[in-house]
Design an enzyme around this catalytic site. Structure first.
Site, PDB file in Angstrom:
ATOM      1  N   ASP A   4       8.700   5.843  11.476  1.00 38.97           N
ATOM      2  CA  ASP A   4       8.608   4.814  12.510  1.00 38.97           C
ATOM      3  C   ASP A   4       9.889   4.887  13.344  1.00 38.97           C
ATOM      4  O   ASP A   4      10.761   4.023  13.255  1.00 38.97           O
ATOM      5  CB  ASP A   4       8.420   3.442  11.872  1.00 38.97           C
ATOM      6  CG  ASP A   4       7.108   3.348  11.115  1.00 38.97           C
ATOM      7  OD1 ASP A   4       6.056   3.330  11.758  1.00 38.97           O
ATOM      8  OD2 ASP A   4       7.147   3.310   9.870  1.00 38.97           O
ATOM      9  N   HIS A  31       7.579   5.611   0.842  1.00 34.45           N
ATOM     10  CA  HIS A  31       8.225   4.340   0.506  1.00 34.45           C
ATOM     11  C   HIS A  31       9.117   4.491  -0.729  1.00 34.45           C
ATOM     12  O   HIS A  31      10.230   3.962  -0.774  1.00 34.45           O
ATOM     13  CB  HIS A  31       7.171   3.267   0.206  1.00 34.45           C
ATOM     14  CG  HIS A  31       6.320   2.873   1.363  1.00 34.45           C
ATOM     15  ND1 HIS A  31       4.991   3.218   1.447  1.00 34.45           N
ATOM     16  CD2 HIS A  31       6.594   2.163   2.486  1.00 34.45           C
ATOM     17  CE1 HIS A  31       4.476   2.726   2.559  1.00 34.45           C
ATOM     18  NE2 HIS A  31       5.422   2.089   3.213  1.00 34.45           N
ATOM     19  N   ARG A  74      -1.719   4.325   6.428  1.00 37.05           N
ATOM     20  CA  ARG A  74      -2.972   4.417   7.170  1.00 37.05           C
ATOM     21  C   ARG A  74      -3.692   5.743   6.962  1.00 37.05           C
ATOM     22  O   ARG A  74      -4.844   5.882   7.386  1.00 37.05           O
ATOM     23  CB  ARG A  74      -2.715   4.156   8.659  1.00 37.05           C
ATOM     24  CG  ARG A  74      -2.391   2.684   8.945  1.00 37.05           C
ATOM     25  CD  ARG A  74      -2.280   2.399  10.432  1.00 37.05           C
ATOM     26  NE  ARG A  74      -2.234   0.976  10.706  1.00 37.05           N
ATOM     27  CZ  ARG A  74      -1.125   0.253  10.815  1.00 37.05           C
ATOM     28  NH1 ARG A  74       0.049   0.844  10.662  1.00 37.05           N
ATOM     29  NH2 ARG A  74      -1.165  -1.047  11.056  1.00 37.05           N
ATOM     30  N   ASN A 102       0.852  -1.188   0.000  1.00 39.06           N
ATOM     31  CA  ASN A 102       0.000   0.000   0.000  1.00 39.06           C
ATOM     32  C   ASN A 102       0.892   1.245   0.000  1.00 39.06           C
ATOM     33  O   ASN A 102       0.783   2.117   0.850  1.00 39.06           O
ATOM     34  CB  ASN A 102      -0.944   0.004   1.200  1.00 39.06           C
ATOM     35  CG  ASN A 102      -2.035   1.053   1.072  1.00 39.06           C
ATOM     36  OD1 ASN A 102      -2.440   1.403  -0.030  1.00 39.06           O
ATOM     37  ND2 ASN A 102      -2.497   1.558   2.192  1.00 39.06           N
ATOM     38  N   HIS A 152       3.281   4.592  -0.762  1.00 38.79           N
ATOM     39  CA  HIS A 152       3.141   6.020  -1.032  1.00 38.79           C
ATOM     40  C   HIS A 152       4.526   6.580  -1.320  1.00 38.79           C
ATOM     41  O   HIS A 152       5.524   5.835  -1.345  1.00 38.79           O
ATOM     42  CB  HIS A 152       2.480   6.733   0.154  1.00 38.79           C
ATOM     43  CG  HIS A 152       3.118   6.451   1.479  1.00 38.79           C
ATOM     44  ND1 HIS A 152       4.380   6.909   1.819  1.00 38.79           N
ATOM     45  CD2 HIS A 152       2.682   5.740   2.548  1.00 38.79           C
ATOM     46  CE1 HIS A 152       4.686   6.519   3.035  1.00 38.79           C
ATOM     47  NE2 HIS A 152       3.675   5.798   3.501  1.00 38.79           N
ATOM     48  N   LYS A 198      12.305   7.105   8.950  1.00 45.52           N
ATOM     49  CA  LYS A 198      12.326   7.703  10.279  1.00 45.52           C
ATOM     50  C   LYS A 198      10.928   7.938  10.857  1.00 45.52           C
ATOM     51  O   LYS A 198      10.799   8.196  12.052  1.00 45.52           O
ATOM     52  CB  LYS A 198      13.064   9.038  10.247  1.00 45.52           C
ATOM     53  CG  LYS A 198      14.582   8.926  10.268  1.00 45.52           C
ATOM     54  CD  LYS A 198      15.185  10.309  10.446  1.00 45.52           C
ATOM     55  CE  LYS A 198      16.696  10.251  10.519  1.00 45.52           C
ATOM     56  NZ  LYS A 198      17.271  11.612  10.737  1.00 45.52           N
TER      57      LYS A 198
END
Length: 282
Positions: free
Chosen positions: A150, A33, A187, A28, A30, A148
């Protein structure tokens, strides 16, 4: 670009290649990524290979979380990865990566992994470390790139790699943001239009916390309580908004605040049915 679904296929495709850069994802995708993939491409160079894994890892989801509804968008993800310079997409089925129950797991140091995200999502980092260790063993990359956004996850993985003396360099990718400042996240797609318009409030809360320190305020508890109260008043359900030392994610002491110790503001909060996280280094 090739899309491979089995460990045997992947190992065959990578045989003889030393300069491999891995970007683990849950799909999923974006632009955040894709920025990591471009970073991996720069490391691997023209002669190396960039591998992006796509796997929604059940081990890091609690029973009440969104494992079943997490979007699976492999065809679209493949198109995006191809355009970003990825060479191989590794997209295993669950029974391929976990051919038998994963009873051997990597349990990270509680001093780092049981606070913040680990406190509110027990077992989360064990699931993350286990799947990342498995991917590193399968791909055997020279570099592995993580975002970063996460922040605590990046720290946990970096420590894991160091303590196991794994022959891989962990590369940190900067958080990518929308024009209004919202950190890009898979999300974010759960947000309805009204929620999306308000979602930037999380980043704004972090900025306000950092600004308070910059303006000389030193009562950390008051700064954090004010941020929590603001988020509540704006209709959020926050888990935490906190100021920590970048080095170990512990609360800064008076000497840290006066001595210029690098800090980070971190937040996790729920807007409607969507839980978002963000951070700001300063």
């Amino acid at each position: 670009m090739r899309v491979l679904h089995t460990i045997a296929e992947l190992r065959s495709a990578l045989a003889g290649t030393r300069d491999i850069a891995l970007v683990p994802t849950m799909g999923n995708l974006h632009d955040g990524h894709l920025a990591l993939v471009r970073q991996a491409r720069a490391r691997a160079g023209d002669s190396g290979l960039v591998v992006a894994s796509i796997f929604v890892n059940r081990l890091q989801f609690a029973p009440h979380e969104d494992f079943d509804r997490y979007p699976r968008t492999l065809e679209r993800d493949g198109e995006l990865l191809d355009g970003a310079g990825c060479d191989i997409v590794f997209a295993p089925a669950e029974d391929e990566l976990y051919a038998q129950p994963q009873t051997f797991k990597v349990v990270p140091d509680a001093a780092l992994a049981d606070l913040l995200e680990g406190h509110f999502r027990p077992g989360f980092f064990t699931g993350v470390c286990t799947v990342v260790m498995k991917l590193l063993c399968i791909v055997q990359p020279r570099w592995a790139v993580f975002g970063k956004k996460d922040y605590q996850q990046l720290m946990v993985i970096t420590r894991m790699v160091e303590q196991f003396a794994l022959p891989v360099e962990v590369i940190a990718g900067e958080t990518r943001r929308a024009d209004d400042g919202l950190a890009l996240s898979s999300r974010n797609g759960y947000l309805d239009p009204a929620e999306r318009a308000r979602a930037v409030q999380l980043a704004q809360a972090l900025q306000a916390m950092a600004a308070a320190i910059g303006q000389g305020e030193r009562d950390l508890a008051a700064i954090e309580a004010r941020a929590m109260q603001t988020m509540h008043e704006q209709g959020w359900v926050p888990d935490y908004l906190t100021l920590r030392r970048r080095a170990d994610l512990l609360a800064p002491q008076a000497g840290d605040l006066e001595g210029g110790t690098p800090l980070v503001a971190l937040a996790a909060a729920r807007l409607g049915h969507t839980r978002l996280i963000d951070n700001l280094e300063f």
